[in-house]
Design an enzyme around this catalytic site. Structure first.
Site, short mmCIF file in Angstrom:
data_model
loop_
_atom_site.label_atom_id
_atom_site.label_comp_id
_atom_site.label_asym_id
_atom_site.label_seq_id
_atom_site.Cartn_x
_atom_site.Cartn_y
_atom_site.Cartn_z
N LYS A 45 0.86 -1.19 0.00
CA LYS A 45 0.00 0.00 0.00
C LYS A 45 0.89 1.23 0.00
CE LYS A 45 0.46 2.04 3.63
NZ LYS A 45 1.22 3.31 3.90
N VAL A 50 10.49 -4.53 4.31
CA VAL A 50 9.98 -4.49 5.69
C VAL A 50 10.24 -3.11 6.33
CG1 VAL A 50 10.27 -5.50 8.00
CG2 VAL A 50 10.34 -6.96 5.96
N ALA A 94 8.98 -0.26 5.63
CA ALA A 94 9.27 0.63 4.49
C ALA A 94 8.22 1.70 4.26
CB ALA A 94 9.44 -0.22 3.24
N GLY A 95 7.09 1.62 4.99
CA GLY A 95 5.96 2.51 4.70
C GLY A 95 5.06 1.95 3.62
N ALA A 147 3.26 -1.00 4.22
CA ALA A 147 2.28 -1.85 4.93
C ALA A 147 2.48 -3.33 4.64
CB ALA A 147 0.86 -1.42 4.59
N GLY A 148 3.73 -3.76 4.59
CA GLY A 148 4.01 -5.18 4.34
C GLY A 148 3.41 -6.08 5.39
N GLY A 149 3.51 -5.68 6.65
CA GLY A 149 2.94 -6.50 7.71
C GLY A 149 1.42 -6.53 7.62
N SER A 150 0.83 -5.37 7.30
CA SER A 150 -0.63 -5.31 7.17
C SER A 150 -1.10 -6.12 5.96
CB SER A 150 -1.07 -3.84 7.02
OG SER A 150 -0.68 -3.12 8.18
N ALA A 151 -0.30 -6.12 4.89
CA ALA A 151 -0.66 -6.91 3.71
C ALA A 151 -0.67 -8.40 4.06
CB ALA A 151 0.33 -6.65 2.58
N ASP A 170 -3.95 0.35 9.02
CA ASP A 170 -4.08 0.25 7.55
C ASP A 170 -4.41 -1.17 7.11
OD1 ASP A 170 -0.49 0.79 6.96
OD2 ASP A 170 -1.60 -0.83 7.94
C1 LIG Z 1 1.67 5.44 8.38
C2 LIG Z 1 0.62 4.55 7.75
C3 LIG Z 1 -0.12 5.32 6.66
O1 LIG Z 1 -1.03 4.49 5.99
O2 LIG Z 1 1.13 3.35 7.17
P1 LIG Z 1 2.66 2.89 7.02
O3 LIG Z 1 3.36 3.93 6.24
O4 LIG Z 1 3.21 2.72 8.40
O5 LIG Z 1 2.58 1.60 6.26
C4 LIG Z 1 -0.39 4.07 8.82
O6 LIG Z 1 -1.03 5.15 9.45
C5 LIG Z 1 0.28 3.16 9.86
O7 LIG Z 1 -0.67 2.18 10.16
P2 LIG Z 1 -0.24 0.93 11.06
O8 LIG Z 1 1.19 0.57 10.76
O9 LIG Z 1 -1.30 -0.11 10.91
O10 LIG Z 1 -0.26 1.59 12.50
P3 LIG Z 1 -0.69 0.85 13.82
O11 LIG Z 1 -0.01 -0.49 13.88
O12 LIG Z 1 -2.18 0.93 13.94
O13 LIG Z 1 -0.06 1.85 14.90
C6 LIG Z 1 1.34 1.82 15.11
C7 LIG Z 1 1.73 3.14 15.73
O14 LIG Z 1 1.77 4.15 14.70
C8 LIG Z 1 1.25 5.40 15.21
N1 LIG Z 1 0.02 5.75 14.48
C9 LIG Z 1 -0.57 4.84 13.64
C10 LIG Z 1 -1.71 5.23 12.94
C11 LIG Z 1 -2.24 6.52 13.14
N2 LIG Z 1 -3.35 6.93 12.51
N3 LIG Z 1 -1.62 7.39 13.99
C12 LIG Z 1 -0.49 7.02 14.66
O15 LIG Z 1 0.06 7.83 15.43
C13 LIG Z 1 0.98 5.17 16.70
O16 LIG Z 1 2.17 5.46 17.41
C14 LIG Z 1 0.70 3.67 16.74
O17 LIG Z 1 0.93 3.11 18.02
N1 LIG Z 2 4.52 -10.17 8.28
C1 LIG Z 2 5.22 -9.06 8.53
N2 LIG Z 2 5.78 -8.37 7.51
C2 LIG Z 2 6.49 -7.23 7.75
N3 LIG Z 2 6.69 -6.69 8.98
C3 LIG Z 2 6.14 -7.37 10.02
C4 LIG Z 2 5.38 -8.55 9.85
N4 LIG Z 2 4.95 -8.96 11.07
C5 LIG Z 2 5.45 -8.08 11.96
N5 LIG Z 2 6.17 -7.12 11.35
C6 LIG Z 2 6.86 -5.99 12.02
O1 LIG Z 2 6.14 -4.79 11.73
C7 LIG Z 2 7.04 -3.69 11.60
C8 LIG Z 2 6.52 -2.80 10.48
O2 LIG Z 2 6.55 -3.57 9.31
P1 LIG Z 2 5.84 -3.12 7.92
O3 LIG Z 2 4.36 -3.29 8.04
O4 LIG Z 2 6.57 -3.82 6.84
O5 LIG Z 2 6.21 -1.57 7.83
P2 LIG Z 2 5.32 -0.25 7.65
O6 LIG Z 2 4.38 -0.24 8.84
O7 LIG Z 2 6.35 0.82 7.65
O8 LIG Z 2 4.61 -0.35 6.35
C9 LIG Z 2 8.44 -4.27 11.36
O9 LIG Z 2 9.30 -3.81 12.37
C10 LIG Z 2 8.25 -5.78 11.46
O10 LIG Z 2 9.19 -6.38 12.34
#
Ligand SMILES: C[C@@](CO)(OP(=O)(O)O)[C@H](O)COP(=O)(O)OP(=O)(O)OC[C@H]1O[C@@H](n2ccc(N)nc2=O)[C@H](O)[C@@H]1O
Ligand SMILES: Nc1ncnc2c1ncn2[C@@H]1O[C@H](COP(=O)(O)OP(=O)(O)O)[C@@H](O)[C@H]1O
Length: 300
Positions: A14, A109, A111-112, A114-118, A150
């Site tokens: 994502k 991993v 990387a922003g 959402a690999g873990g969420s995917a 996400d």
């Molecule tokens: C920044 C975004 C943009 O889409 O994605 P990534 O770039 O990480 O993939 C998301 O908001 C990441 O979502 P996600 O990685 O699921 O966050 P969560 O596990 O719910 O929360 C992890 C931590 O990120 C912060 N967090 C997350 C979501 C949000 N709306 N506000 C926050 O401040 C909080 O510190 C929270 O404790």
């Molecule tokens: N299946 C998974 N894939 C990637 N990261 C994971 C997974 N399960 C747990 N994590 C943890 O979640 C953290 C965020 O991973 P990721 O979702 O890839 O990054 P982001 O939230 O920046 O998109 C990492 O530190 C990783 O150790």
């Protein structure tokens, strides 16, 4: 039809085409209010779920050349987002988590992207088929929303608007005016992901945002914070735009950079600029938007 014994799901990464960040809320565990346009991109992880004998418990196997901090021995597999999704689905369905999970990781991993969420979303989709639950999308998103901001988006991919802390999803149908507008603005088709060995912690980037705020004109309000923590991402954005990318920005909380490349010549020029400047560690080509795909193997 005999019961499925293995289900594989390819689930896309994502990015955020816009990411407006508002105040944080204590009742959301400190998460910030968001208004974002999510876009799934065709860079996928593959999660396979296979039924195990009753009482056998779960297992997790990880494969891939770029596992980041998942590779370290200290990475607790019970905290893996795919395993958390298995346990959440087992509780919601009143089932035992006697499932073997394998994850073939291609999404960088931390990387922003959402690999873990995917991977969590892929697990939810796989179990919906493996256990023949046949739950609708909204029900699957309810389970996903308990696991992360996400994750609900990742269950269906495509384009969508996210609000709340990112978990409230309003799908943007492919044939809608909003999707047409995104395509006309160049947010579709060929793109490049500039990836890094380094990871950024999402909570740390949001914390930095609380200090530095959003950059003037940045559609991603976390971009300034991510670049201050990982300056090479800023260099990659400048190089991509100078080479003709229609858009280049930090993906979510970063550090990876997404560059939309509307023609093969521009794609070639962005790759050359990133290689020459060494602004990124790895370049991955993909298309947008994208959606998960589920394939079921039944007993012979
Ligand atoms: C920044 C975004 C943009 O889409 O994605 P990534 O770039 O990480 O993939 C998301 O908001 C990441 O979502 P996600 O990685 O699921 O966050 P969560 O596990 O719910 O929360 C992890 C931590 O990120 C912060 N967090 C997350 C979501 C949000 N709306 N506000 C926050 O401040 C909080 O510190 C929270 O404790
Ligand atoms: N299946 C998974 N894939 C990637 N990261 C994971 C997974 N399960 C747990 N994590 C943890 O979640 C953290 C965020 O991973 P990721 O979702 O890839 O990054 P982001 O939230 O920046 O998109 C990492 O530190 C990783 O150790």
């Amino acid at each position: 039809m005999s019961a499925p014994v293995t289900v594989s799901v390819d689930c896309p990464a994502k990015t955020n085409l816009t990411l407006e960040v508002g105040p944080s809320h204590a009742e959301w565990g400190g998460r910030h209010e968001l208004d974002t346009i999510y876009c799934a991109i065709g860079l996928t992880d593959t999660v396979t779920a296979t039924a195990k004998p009753a009482g056998a418990g779960f297992s997790l196997d990880l494969a891939g050349e770029h596992l980041g901090d998942l590779a370290s021995s200290s990475s607790d597999m019970r905290r893996n987002h795919a395993v958390l999704a298995l346990f959440a689905m087992a509780e919601a369905a009143g089932r035992e988590p006697d499932v073997a999970l394998t994850i073939e990781k291609r999404i960088p991993v931390g990387a922003g992207l959402a690999g873990g969420s995917a991977d969590a979303a892929a697990t939810i989709l796989a179990l919906n088929a493996l256990w023949e639950l046949d739950w609708p999308l909204d029900r699957l998103r309810e389970v996903a929303a308990t696991l992360g901001a996400d994750m609900p988006f990742c269950v269906a991919g495509g384009y969508a608007r996210g609000t709340g802390y990112g978990e409230i999803i309003e799908t943007i149908p492919d044939d809608s005016d909003a999707a047409r507008a995104l395509r006309e603005q160049g947010y579709a088709g060929s793109l490049l992901v500039g990836a890094y060995q380094a990871q950024l912690s999402t909570p740390e980037v949001y914390g930095e945002f609380d200090v530095v705020g959003a950059g003037d004109g940045d559609r991603n309000h976390l971009q300034k914070a991510a670049v201050s923590l990982h300056p090479r991402s800023g260099a990659a954005i400048r190089e991509a735009l100078a080479a003709g990318a229609s858009h280049a920005f930090v993906s979510g909380s970063g550090p990876s950079v997404v560059a939309f490349t509307p023609t093969p010549d521009i794609r070639r020029d962005v790759i050359a600029a990133w290689e020459r400047s060494k602004a990124v560690d790895r370049i991955i080509a993909a298309e947008a938007p994208a959606a998960p795909s589920v394939s079921v193997t039944v007993a012979r």
